[in-house]
Design a protein around this motif. Structure first.
Motif, PDB file in Angstrom:
ATOM      1  N   GLY A   1      -5.660 -12.023  -9.340  1.00 20.86           N
ATOM      2  CA  GLY A   1      -5.692 -13.155  -8.421  1.00 20.86           C
ATOM      3  C   GLY A   1      -4.330 -13.795  -8.244  1.00 20.86           C
ATOM      4  N   ASP A   2      -3.549 -13.874  -9.321  1.00 24.01           N
ATOM      5  CA  ASP A   2      -2.204 -14.428  -9.226  1.00 24.01           C
ATOM      6  C   ASP A   2      -1.318 -13.535  -8.360  1.00 24.01           C
ATOM      7  OD1 ASP A   2      -3.058 -16.381 -11.071  1.00 24.01           O
ATOM      8  OD2 ASP A   2      -2.441 -15.135 -12.763  1.00 24.01           O
ATOM      9  N   SER A   3      -1.465 -12.222  -8.507  1.00 24.33           N
ATOM     10  CA  SER A   3      -0.689 -11.299  -7.685  1.00 24.33           C
ATOM     11  C   SER A   3      -1.101 -11.387  -6.221  1.00 24.33           C
ATOM     12  CB  SER A   3      -0.854  -9.869  -8.192  1.00 24.33           C
ATOM     13  OG  SER A   3      -0.354  -9.741  -9.505  1.00 24.33           O
ATOM     14  N   PHE A   4      -2.404 -11.587  -5.975  1.00 26.75           N
ATOM     15  CA  PHE A   4      -2.861 -11.848  -4.603  1.00 26.75           C
ATOM     16  C   PHE A   4      -2.117 -13.057  -4.044  1.00 26.75           C
ATOM     17  CE2 PHE A   4      -5.303 -13.883  -1.360  1.00 26.75           C
ATOM     18  CZ  PHE A   4      -5.994 -12.892  -0.684  1.00 26.75           C
ATOM     19  N   ASN A   5      -2.082 -14.137  -4.815  1.00 31.18           N
ATOM     20  CA  ASN A   5      -1.404 -15.354  -4.350  1.00 31.18           C
ATOM     21  C   ASN A   5       0.059 -15.077  -4.024  1.00 31.18           C
ATOM     22  OD1 ASN A   5      -3.809 -16.672  -4.865  1.00 31.18           O
ATOM     23  ND2 ASN A   5      -3.058 -17.804  -6.639  1.00 31.18           N
ATOM     24  N   GLY A   6       0.752 -14.409  -4.946  1.00 33.62           N
ATOM     25  CA  GLY A   6       2.171 -14.164  -4.755  1.00 33.62           C
ATOM     26  C   GLY A   6       2.455 -13.283  -3.561  1.00 33.62           C
ATOM     27  N   SER A   7       1.656 -12.241  -3.383  1.00 34.48           N
ATOM     28  CA  SER A   7       1.887 -11.347  -2.250  1.00 34.48           C
ATOM     29  C   SER A   7       1.466 -12.004  -0.938  1.00 34.48           C
ATOM     30  CB  SER A   7       1.165 -10.011  -2.456  1.00 34.48           C
ATOM     31  OG  SER A   7      -0.188 -10.192  -2.799  1.00 34.48           O
ATOM     32  N   TYR A   8       0.416 -12.823  -0.963  1.00 32.48           N
ATOM     33  CA  TYR A   8       0.041 -13.571   0.239  1.00 32.48           C
ATOM     34  C   TYR A   8       1.187 -14.494   0.668  1.00 32.48           C
ATOM     35  CZ  TYR A   8      -2.383 -16.693   3.448  1.00 32.48           C
ATOM     36  OH  TYR A   8      -2.728 -17.429   4.559  1.00 32.48           O
ATOM     37  N   LEU A   9       1.724 -15.232  -0.281  1.00 31.33           N
ATOM     38  CA  LEU A   9       2.793 -16.172   0.047  1.00 31.33           C
ATOM     39  C   LEU A   9       4.064 -15.445   0.474  1.00 31.33           C
ATOM     40  CD1 LEU A   9       2.168 -18.725  -2.839  1.00 31.33           C
ATOM     41  CD2 LEU A   9       1.681 -19.065  -0.401  1.00 31.33           C
TER      42      LEU A   9
ATOM     43  N   ALA B   1       5.364  -1.058  -3.645  1.00 38.30           N
ATOM     44  CA  ALA B   1       4.760   0.103  -3.011  1.00 38.30           C
ATOM     45  C   ALA B   1       3.508  -0.263  -2.234  1.00 38.30           C
ATOM     46  CB  ALA B   1       4.442   1.175  -4.046  1.00 38.30           C
ATOM     47  N   ALA B   2       2.808  -1.325  -2.684  1.00 36.33           N
ATOM     48  CA  ALA B   2       1.555  -1.729  -2.028  1.00 36.33           C
ATOM     49  C   ALA B   2       1.767  -2.792  -0.963  1.00 36.33           C
ATOM     50  CB  ALA B   2       0.574  -2.257  -3.077  1.00 36.33           C
ATOM     51  N   PHE B   3       2.949  -3.338  -0.869  1.00 38.54           N
ATOM     52  CA  PHE B   3       3.214  -4.479   0.004  1.00 38.54           C
ATOM     53  C   PHE B   3       3.621  -4.006   1.386  1.00 38.54           C
ATOM     54  CE2 PHE B   3       6.147  -8.069   1.299  1.00 38.54           C
ATOM     55  CZ  PHE B   3       5.179  -9.057   1.339  1.00 38.54           C
ATOM     56  N   ARG B   4       2.776  -4.295   2.381  1.00 39.34           N
ATOM     57  CA  ARG B   4       3.037  -3.855   3.748  1.00 39.34           C
ATOM     58  C   ARG B   4       2.818  -5.018   4.707  1.00 39.34           C
ATOM     59  NH1 ARG B   4       4.953  -0.410   1.316  1.00 39.34           N
ATOM     60  NH2 ARG B   4       4.620   1.849   1.355  1.00 39.34           N
ATOM     61  N   PRO B   5       3.732  -6.002   4.697  1.00 34.52           N
ATOM     62  CA  PRO B   5       3.542  -7.147   5.594  1.00 34.52           C
ATOM     63  C   PRO B   5       3.728  -6.751   7.049  1.00 34.52           C
ATOM     64  CG  PRO B   5       5.711  -7.221   4.588  1.00 34.52           C
ATOM     65  CD  PRO B   5       4.983  -6.073   3.959  1.00 34.52           C
TER      66      PRO B   5
ATOM     67  N   ALA C   1      -4.316  -5.483  -0.876  1.00 33.50           N
ATOM     68  CA  ALA C   1      -3.757  -4.180  -1.237  1.00 33.50           C
ATOM     69  C   ALA C   1      -2.918  -4.275  -2.506  1.00 33.50           C
ATOM     70  CB  ALA C   1      -2.917  -3.629  -0.083  1.00 33.50           C
ATOM     71  N   VAL C   2      -2.135  -5.335  -2.621  1.00 40.37           N
ATOM     72  CA  VAL C   2      -1.324  -5.511  -3.822  1.00 40.37           C
ATOM     73  C   VAL C   2      -2.210  -5.758  -5.040  1.00 40.37           C
ATOM     74  CG1 VAL C   2       0.409  -6.975  -4.932  1.00 40.37           C
ATOM     75  CG2 VAL C   2       0.689  -6.307  -2.536  1.00 40.37           C
ATOM     76  N   ALA C   3      -3.230  -6.615  -4.890  1.00 36.44           N
ATOM     77  CA  ALA C   3      -4.135  -6.877  -6.011  1.00 36.44           C
ATOM     78  C   ALA C   3      -4.830  -5.605  -6.469  1.00 36.44           C
ATOM     79  CB  ALA C   3      -5.165  -7.939  -5.617  1.00 36.44           C
ATOM     80  N   ALA C   4      -5.191  -4.737  -5.525  1.00 30.43           N
ATOM     81  CA  ALA C   4      -5.826  -3.466  -5.883  1.00 30.43           C
ATOM     82  C   ALA C   4      -4.877  -2.586  -6.693  1.00 30.43           C
ATOM     83  CB  ALA C   4      -6.277  -2.733  -4.626  1.00 30.43           C
ATOM     84  N   ALA C   5      -3.601  -2.633  -6.373  1.00 32.53           N
ATOM     85  CA  ALA C   5      -2.622  -1.860  -7.151  1.00 32.53           C
ATOM     86  C   ALA C   5      -2.447  -2.455  -8.543  1.00 32.53           C
ATOM     87  CB  ALA C   5      -1.286  -1.825  -6.416  1.00 32.53           C
ATOM     88  N   VAL C   6      -2.473  -3.782  -8.640  1.00 34.77           N
ATOM     89  CA  VAL C   6      -2.246  -4.459  -9.916  1.00 34.77           C
ATOM     90  C   VAL C   6      -3.350  -4.146 -10.926  1.00 34.77           C
ATOM     91  CG1 VAL C   6      -2.214  -6.757 -10.992  1.00 34.77           C
ATOM     92  CG2 VAL C   6      -0.800  -6.284  -8.983  1.00 34.77           C
ATOM     93  N   VAL C   7      -4.604  -4.053 -10.486  1.00 34.44           N
ATOM     94  CA  VAL C   7      -5.697  -3.802 -11.427  1.00 34.44           C
ATOM     95  C   VAL C   7      -5.690  -2.371 -11.954  1.00 34.44           C
ATOM     96  CG1 VAL C   7      -7.146  -5.578 -10.388  1.00 34.44           C
ATOM     97  CG2 VAL C   7      -7.440  -3.189  -9.681  1.00 34.44           C
ATOM     98  N   GLN C   8      -4.784  -1.554 -11.454  1.00 34.86           N
ATOM     99  CA  GLN C   8      -4.676  -0.177 -11.934  1.00 34.86           C
ATOM    100  C   GLN C   8      -3.564   0.010 -12.960  1.00 34.86           C
ATOM    101  OE1 GLN C   8      -5.431   2.857  -8.686  1.00 34.86           O
ATOM    102  NE2 GLN C   8      -5.350   1.007  -7.417  1.00 34.86           N
TER     103      GLN C   8
END
Length: 309
Positions: free
Chosen positions: A258-266, A304-308, A284-291
């Motif tokens: 969830g924190d990574s979701f926040n950071g990548s959203y911002l 690698a997961a960040f595609r703004p 997409a970033v959160a999905a990569a983080v849980v792996q």
């Protein structure tokens, strides 16, 4: 002065993560640090990143600060307090689900608002100021007021303010105290990033829409209600859209997702993505983080997961 920095306010703890038997790995983490970590990885090099807290003068605090510096993160004007030390937590996993044990009662970060002038200085000329309900919860009421006032001044001076209520019942004296503090904080933010089960627990919200409506009523213009593997609800100036999460069949460790979701959203929003597209990127970033294991995923994993767009 250019307004291009990012400041995240809170508590960095020592993190012990279990491996096998009696072997443990020590790292550094905390909700607002985890979010700043993603922001640092995903923002351009022109954006300075600061972790605003308070630190001890012990070897572990010195290691924290050195770790930040090695990864492009400063500490602003955060005080170094003689005799203080960081808090500690240990993660145990059942499958990919984690549980935590904490030792944080005398954490140095509880004094992050002990010098109002230094705190305000740390928040000057920032593009983005981020804090959470955990930041509020570790402070005594007077210090909490000092923090909210400092954030409000930064916002009035032009900083974008983002907030995750991140309700943790054990940190609060009562639900009434938590509601009062989180409501006051919500009244001074531009972007709210709540998690629905937390809001349901604290406020009794029946649906993510209820959470969004309540926050909109106190003036928050941009709201993203996270809900685990379920879609996130994105609300921006009255427009509402549901954004599906990215399914991961066999997650390794959900710590920090969830924190990574926040950071990548911002980071996506700072890069110019509209809210719905920023939420898609964040999923997409959160999905990569849980792996990967641990709260702080490698920068390469995040990028690698960040595609703004």
């Amino acid at each position: 002065m250019a307004r291009d920095g990012i400041a995240s306010i809170g508590e960095c703890m020592l993190e012990l993560s279990g491996r096998t038997g009696a072997d443990w790995r020590m790292g550094f983490a905390g909700d607002t640090l985890n979010t700043l970590w993603a922001l640092r990885a995903l923002s351009g090099p022109e954006r300075e990143a600061s972790y605003v807290s308070a630190f001890g003068d012990d070897p572990f605090s010195k290691e924290q600060i050195a770790f930040f510096q090695a990864n492009g993160i400063g500490i602003g004007e955060s005080p170094i307090i003689a005799g203080a030390r960081p808090g500690l937590y240990a993660i145990t996993l059942t499958g990919a689900e984690r549980s935590f044990t904490y030792w944080r009662g005398d954490s140095a970060a509880r004094q992050l608002a002990s010098d109002p002038g230094r705190l305000s200085k740390s928040l000057e000329n920032q593009s983005l100021v981020y804090f959470s309900g955990i930041t509020l919860a570790i402070l005594e009421p007077a210090a909490r007021k000092t923090l909210i006032d400092a954030v409000d001044r930064a916002r009035k001076a032009g900083s974008l303010v983002a907030f995750d209520p991140n309700y943790r019942p054990r940190l609060w004296a009562s639900t009434d105290a938590a509601r009062a503090a989180i409501d006051e904080a919500a009244s001074i933010v531009d972007i709210a990033l709540p998690t629905f089960p937390d809001e349901q627990s604290l406020y009794g919200d029946a649906t993510p829409e209820d959470t969004a409506s309540r926050l909109a009523a106190v003036g928050v213009k941009e709201i993203v209600v996270k809900n685990g593997e379920l879609p996130a609800l994105v609300c921006n100036d009255g427009a509402v859209e549901s954004v599906p999460a990215v399914h991961v069949a066999e997650p390794v460790d959900t710590t920090g997702a969830g924190d990574s979701f926040n950071g990548s959203y911002l980071a996506a929003r700072l890069a110019g993505s509209p809210p719905v597209e920023a939420a898609r990127t964040a999923h997409a970033v959160a999905a990569a983080v849980v792996q990967v294991r641990g709260a702080l995923a490698p920068f390469e994993t995040l990028r690698a997961a960040f595609r703004p767009s």
